[in-house]
Enzyme design. Sequence first.
Site, short mmCIF file in Angstrom:
data_model
loop_
_atom_site.label_atom_id
_atom_site.label_comp_id
_atom_site.label_asym_id
_atom_site.label_seq_id
_atom_site.Cartn_x
_atom_site.Cartn_y
_atom_site.Cartn_z
N GLY A 7 36.23 54.36 43.90
CA GLY A 7 36.96 53.58 44.89
C GLY A 7 38.24 53.02 44.30
O GLY A 7 38.20 52.07 43.51
N LEU A 8 39.38 53.60 44.66
CA LEU A 8 40.66 53.21 44.07
C LEU A 8 41.63 52.75 45.15
O LEU A 8 42.78 53.19 45.22
CB LEU A 8 41.24 54.38 43.27
CG LEU A 8 40.35 54.87 42.11
CD1 LEU A 8 40.89 56.18 41.55
CD2 LEU A 8 40.27 53.81 41.02
N GLY A 9 41.13 51.85 46.00
CA GLY A 9 41.99 51.26 47.02
C GLY A 9 42.83 50.15 46.43
O GLY A 9 43.13 50.15 45.24
N MET A 11 42.26 47.02 45.64
CA MET A 11 41.68 46.30 44.51
C MET A 11 41.22 47.24 43.40
O MET A 11 41.44 46.99 42.22
CB MET A 11 40.52 45.41 44.97
CG MET A 11 40.98 44.15 45.68
SD MET A 11 39.64 42.98 46.02
CE MET A 11 39.21 42.42 44.37
N ARG A 31 38.51 59.39 47.24
CA ARG A 31 38.66 60.53 48.17
C ARG A 31 40.12 60.94 48.32
O ARG A 31 40.41 62.06 48.76
CB ARG A 31 38.08 60.16 49.54
CG ARG A 31 36.55 60.07 49.55
CD ARG A 31 36.03 59.74 50.93
NE ARG A 31 36.45 58.42 51.36
CZ ARG A 31 36.14 57.88 52.54
NH1 ARG A 31 35.41 58.57 53.40
NH2 ARG A 31 36.57 56.67 52.86
N SER A 112 36.63 38.08 43.30
CA SER A 112 37.67 37.39 44.05
C SER A 112 38.98 37.46 43.27
O SER A 112 38.99 37.36 42.05
CB SER A 112 37.29 35.92 44.28
OG SER A 112 38.29 35.25 45.02
N GLY A 114 41.89 39.29 45.02
CA GLY A 114 42.78 40.02 45.91
C GLY A 114 43.83 40.84 45.18
O GLY A 114 43.61 41.33 44.07
N LYS A 166 29.40 35.04 46.14
CA LYS A 166 30.68 35.45 46.72
C LYS A 166 30.70 35.18 48.23
O LYS A 166 31.74 34.80 48.79
CB LYS A 166 30.93 36.93 46.44
CG LYS A 166 32.24 37.49 47.04
CD LYS A 166 33.47 36.74 46.56
CE LYS A 166 34.77 37.48 46.79
NZ LYS A 166 34.93 38.14 48.06
N HIS A 169 31.36 31.56 48.59
CA HIS A 169 32.76 31.38 48.21
C HIS A 169 33.67 31.70 49.39
O HIS A 169 34.61 30.95 49.70
CB HIS A 169 33.08 32.29 47.01
CG HIS A 169 34.53 32.48 46.72
ND1 HIS A 169 35.34 33.35 47.43
CD2 HIS A 169 35.34 31.93 45.77
CE1 HIS A 169 36.56 33.32 46.96
NE2 HIS A 169 36.59 32.47 45.94
N TYR A 174 37.19 30.32 54.11
CA TYR A 174 37.51 30.28 55.54
C TYR A 174 37.86 28.85 55.96
O TYR A 174 38.85 28.61 56.67
CB TYR A 174 36.31 30.75 56.37
CG TYR A 174 36.13 32.23 56.50
CD1 TYR A 174 36.22 33.08 55.40
CD2 TYR A 174 35.82 32.80 57.73
CE1 TYR A 174 36.02 34.43 55.52
CE2 TYR A 174 35.62 34.17 57.86
CZ TYR A 174 35.72 34.97 56.76
OH TYR A 174 35.51 36.32 56.90
#
Length: 296
Positions: A7-9, A11, A31, A112, A114, A166, A169, A174
């Site tokens: 997963g290389l989005g 983050m 992907r 956490s 971002g 998390k 958190h 929110y």
Amino acid sequence: MHIGLVGLGKMGNNMRERLRAHDIEVTGFDRNPAVSDVSSVEELVKALPTPRIVWIMVPAGEITTAVVTELSGLLEQGDLIIDGGNSRFTEDFKHSALVADKGIEYVDAGVSGGVWGLANGYGLMVGGHKKNIDLAMPIFDALRPEGPREEGFVHAGEIGAGHYAKMVHNGIEYALMQAYAEGYELLDKRDDIIKDVTGTFKAWQRGTVVRSWLLELLVRALEQDPEFKDIEGYVEDSGEGRWTIEEALANAVPVPTISASIFARFVSRQPEGSPAMKAVAALRNQFGGHSVKAVD
């Protein structure tokens, strides 16, 4: 140390870069072939030394389950899976049981930070057996912020504890965002006496009891678009706020502030919108790179 990262989005890609900068070798799969180091999860597993460590950084739910299932057929006894996505903690029980029959270890990690994590480091909350936490500690140390470990990392408890921490958190997050946003709307409403809304928030960044990184990001957003004219006050939710409320109900813990912040996001999806929700949308974009809706 050499690990795999699935997963290389937004983050995952930044985490790969930060790990490499701290002398952790990373073989990544995504992907999207443009960012992937290998062509398949199977090729990734073959590239790793034993005991293998594979960090999963994909969307929670069916996609995470599919990756864990695929890895369970490729990894061997003593290998370790770390789920660093935003899975619900109850999914950790299922995923760890799925791989346990084959002797594959499992750790859940709440992450956490971002889009700022690459430069600033990531706050980490992990759950699992101590031996697995110790094995992966060089990874956690590379990802967490500089400074004392206990100020950016916690072994919160057994499997599920990382994602549970998390979740709470994010519920708190929110509520904090909603409070800043409501304050923004009230200040903006009294333009007969308040002539510098951005400056007011900026003046709170030092010495006041409401100073925080979220406040700094709100100031940054206001300096870019003082009246939020370029975005709609439409705010999504990732699900973790809802899970926090569900846990509060199940355990008879009153969380009126967090609950109100979730319901306010639902209000933002009504046609009218509100200035406060524009502020929340801007904040989410600032710290997490979450998309915003542009004004038509």
